[in-house]
Write a protein that holds these residues in place. Structure first.
Motif, PDB file in Angstrom:
ATOM      1  N   THR A 164       0.327  -1.202  -0.175  1.00 40.30           N
ATOM      2  CA  THR A 164      -0.275  -0.302   0.154  1.00 40.30           C
ATOM      3  C   THR A 164       0.782   1.432  -0.121  1.00 40.30           C
ATOM      4  OG1 THR A 164      -1.591  -0.982   1.501  1.00 40.30           O
ATOM      5  CG2 THR A 164      -1.342   1.402   1.167  1.00 40.30           C
ATOM      6  N   VAL A 165       0.645   2.260  -0.741  1.00 40.36           N
ATOM      7  CA  VAL A 165       1.267   2.901  -0.904  1.00 40.36           C
ATOM      8  C   VAL A 165       0.869   4.235  -0.329  1.00 40.36           C
ATOM      9  CG1 VAL A 165       2.411   5.392  -2.412  1.00 40.36           C
ATOM     10  CG2 VAL A 165       2.148   2.014  -3.531  1.00 40.36           C
ATOM     11  N   TYR A 166       1.680   5.165   0.030  1.00 40.34           N
ATOM     12  CA  TYR A 166       0.685   6.580   1.500  1.00 40.34           C
ATOM     13  C   TYR A 166       1.400   7.678   1.262  1.00 40.34           C
ATOM     14  CZ  TYR A 166      -2.027   3.010   3.974  1.00 40.34           C
ATOM     15  OH  TYR A 166      -1.608   1.925   4.460  1.00 40.34           O
ATOM     16  N   GLY A 167       0.722   8.963   0.933  1.00 40.98           N
ATOM     17  CA  GLY A 167       1.864  10.602   1.120  1.00 40.98           C
ATOM     18  C   GLY A 167       2.270  10.320   2.291  1.00 40.98           C
ATOM     19  N   VAL A 168       3.453  10.854   2.044  1.00 45.17           N
ATOM     20  CA  VAL A 168       4.126  11.689   3.378  1.00 45.17           C
ATOM     21  C   VAL A 168       4.429  12.599   3.404  1.00 45.17           C
ATOM     22  CG1 VAL A 168       5.912  10.824   4.741  1.00 45.17           C
ATOM     23  CG2 VAL A 168       5.153   9.211   3.131  1.00 45.17           C
ATOM     24  N   ASP A 169       4.066  14.119   4.103  1.00 39.31           N
ATOM     25  CA  ASP A 169       3.421  15.302   4.032  1.00 39.31           C
ATOM     26  C   ASP A 169       5.228  15.733   4.080  1.00 39.31           C
ATOM     27  OD1 ASP A 169       1.016  15.627   3.763  1.00 39.31           O
ATOM     28  OD2 ASP A 169       0.226  16.524   5.864  1.00 39.31           O
ATOM     29  N   ASP A 170       5.429  15.540   5.093  1.00 39.21           N
ATOM     30  CA  ASP A 170       7.438  15.749   5.631  1.00 39.21           C
ATOM     31  C   ASP A 170       8.290  15.144   4.098  1.00 39.21           C
ATOM     32  OD1 ASP A 170       9.874  16.002   6.508  1.00 39.21           O
ATOM     33  OD2 ASP A 170       9.193  15.709   8.038  1.00 39.21           O
ATOM     34  N   PRO A 184       8.846  10.470   9.428  1.00 45.45           N
ATOM     35  CA  PRO A 184       7.836  10.902   8.940  1.00 45.45           C
ATOM     36  C   PRO A 184       6.428  10.118   9.148  1.00 45.45           C
ATOM     37  CG  PRO A 184       9.405  11.130   7.366  1.00 45.45           C
ATOM     38  CD  PRO A 184       9.727   9.895   8.469  1.00 45.45           C
ATOM     39  N   PRO A 185       5.814  10.698   9.935  1.00 48.26           N
ATOM     40  CA  PRO A 185       4.656  10.093   9.665  1.00 48.26           C
ATOM     41  C   PRO A 185       3.714   9.575   8.453  1.00 48.26           C
ATOM     42  CG  PRO A 185       4.400  11.978  10.446  1.00 48.26           C
ATOM     43  CD  PRO A 185       5.569  11.906  10.225  1.00 48.26           C
ATOM     44  N   MET A 186       3.226   8.713   8.189  1.00 45.91           N
ATOM     45  CA  MET A 186       2.807   8.491   6.616  1.00 45.91           C
ATOM     46  C   MET A 186       0.938   9.085   6.652  1.00 45.91           C
ATOM     47  SD  MET A 186       4.287   4.609   5.530  1.00 45.91           S
ATOM     48  CE  MET A 186       5.324   4.220   5.233  1.00 45.91           C
ATOM     49  N   ALA A 187       0.266   9.760   5.904  1.00 47.84           N
ATOM     50  CA  ALA A 187      -1.059   9.970   5.531  1.00 47.84           C
ATOM     51  C   ALA A 187      -2.210   8.647   5.774  1.00 47.84           C
ATOM     52  CB  ALA A 187      -1.280  10.700   4.424  1.00 47.84           C
ATOM     53  N   GLY A 188      -3.042   9.490   6.296  1.00 47.04           N
ATOM     54  CA  GLY A 188      -4.171   7.963   7.661  1.00 47.04           C
ATOM     55  C   GLY A 188      -5.118   7.125   5.469  1.00 47.04           C
ATOM     56  N   SER A 189      -5.085   8.066   4.493  1.00 44.93           N
ATOM     57  CA  SER A 189      -5.455   7.345   3.799  1.00 44.93           C
ATOM     58  C   SER A 189      -4.632   7.267   2.068  1.00 44.93           C
ATOM     59  CB  SER A 189      -6.708   8.524   2.622  1.00 44.93           C
ATOM     60  OG  SER A 189      -7.963   9.032   4.158  1.00 44.93           O
ATOM     61  N   ALA A 190      -4.830   5.380   1.724  1.00 40.27           N
ATOM     62  CA  ALA A 190      -3.914   5.100   0.792  1.00 40.27           C
ATOM     63  C   ALA A 190      -4.148   5.895  -0.045  1.00 40.27           C
ATOM     64  CB  ALA A 190      -3.884   3.627   0.849  1.00 40.27           C
ATOM     65  N   LEU A 191      -3.298   6.409  -1.113  1.00 40.95           N
ATOM     66  CA  LEU A 191      -3.407   6.781  -2.123  1.00 40.95           C
ATOM     67  C   LEU A 191      -2.916   5.269  -3.797  1.00 40.95           C
ATOM     68  CD1 LEU A 191      -0.155   9.455  -2.578  1.00 40.95           C
ATOM     69  CD2 LEU A 191      -2.670   9.793  -2.055  1.00 40.95           C
ATOM     70  N   ALA A 192      -3.015   4.576  -2.938  1.00 40.48           N
ATOM     71  CA  ALA A 192      -2.730   3.441  -4.287  1.00 40.48           C
ATOM     72  C   ALA A 192      -2.388   1.705  -3.365  1.00 40.48           C
ATOM     73  CB  ALA A 192      -1.930   3.195  -5.126  1.00 40.48           C
TER      74      ALA A 192
END
Length: 276
Positions: A164-170, A184-192
């Motif tokens: 599962t791929v997540y966005g990372v804001d940092d 850095p934390p990963m975003a809560g919603s998956a991108l793919a």
């Protein structure tokens, strides 16, 4: 019950306008224009379909149908709107290589793995060792917007459990410094999400894109499996790739001046009966 539906977007420029006729209608007066306060009468006809001709891309249009009864009484209709699909000016593809990647280990929480040729991934079912991956890409400067991004990862063996791929804001983390402790934390919603068999696997993303010229940081989490699996890092023979499709549309909606209307419709009769 108008067609296109009231408030519709992405309407084709050659679309016909249709509606459910009023009770006891002898004919229908069709008005079309923009803004809503300046509708232009197009025709008075008995059927319930009107071809306005080719409409400019990207413009928002307002229209209404007035019902004319047998005694010439006119019943004013509601005003509806729709937006014509914007014209595609260009579509450009970019293939980017990762500028940084690593994985982090929950047990060896202060170790860094940025210099090795694999990104190890592990989400155990019965043990406690977690390994998550991190990737960074530098986006080029471009005009337009990203319509699709495809992350390509290469694995020597089937990555059971999927990824599962997540966005990372940092985007400030460094390949040679990132660890489990400072990750850095990963975003809560998956991108793919998807699987990677032996060879290349693709993960299609349609949202969460950064702006032109910015860095894009992504996180990788494997589905629950006790086995060790990995994908190749940028130090490997098949480094991670990000394939972008950037599109640019004509978004200029200021297409409804009187000069354009006269050229398109001929003489103009406003909904208040006055002429231009």
């Amino acid at each position: 019950r108008p067609v296109p539906p009231d408030g519709a977007t992405g309407v084709q420029p050659d679309a016909d306008l249709m509606w459910l006729q009023g009770m006891a209608a002898a004919s229908n007066k069709i008005y079309l224009g923009s803004p809503a306060s300046n509708l232009v009468m197009q025709t008075n006809r008995q059927n319930n379909i009107f071809d306005p001709g080719a409409l400019p891309a990207g413009a928002e249009w307002y229209w209404r149908v007035d019902t004319v009864l047998a005694d010439s009484t006119v019943v004013t209709g509601e005003v509806w709107s729709f937006r014509v699909a914007s014209s595609l000016l260009s579509s450009t593809n970019f293939t980017l290589s990762a500028v940084a990647d690593s994985y982090v280990d929950s047990v060896l929480s202060n170790n860094n793995y940025g210099g090795i040729s694999t990104i190890d991934l592990r989400t155990p079912q019965s043990t406690t060792v977690l390994r998550h991956g991190y990737l960074m890409f530098d986006l080029p400067a471009f005009e337009g917007t990203i319509s699709e991004a495809r992350l390509r990862l290469y694995a020597g063996n089937n990555v059971s459990g999927g990824i599962t791929v997540y966005g990372v804001d940092d985007t400030t983390w460094a390949e040679n410094l990132i660890t489990w402790s400072n990750r850095p934390p990963m975003a809560g919603s998956a991108l793919a999400s998807g699987g990677v068999s032996s060879g290349w696997g693709e993960f299609v993303m349609t949202n969460g894109f950064p702006e032109s010229g910015n860095a894009w940081s992504l996180g990788l989490v494997r589905g629950p499996k006790d086995t060790n699996r990995s994908v190749q890092s940028r130090e490997g023979a098949h480094h991670p790739e990000l394939m972008l499709t950037v599109v640019e549309y004509d978004e200029d909606n200021d297409l409804m001046g009187d000069g354009w209307e006269v050229a398109h419709f001929g003489s103009i009769t406003n909904s208040n009966g006055t002429g231009d």
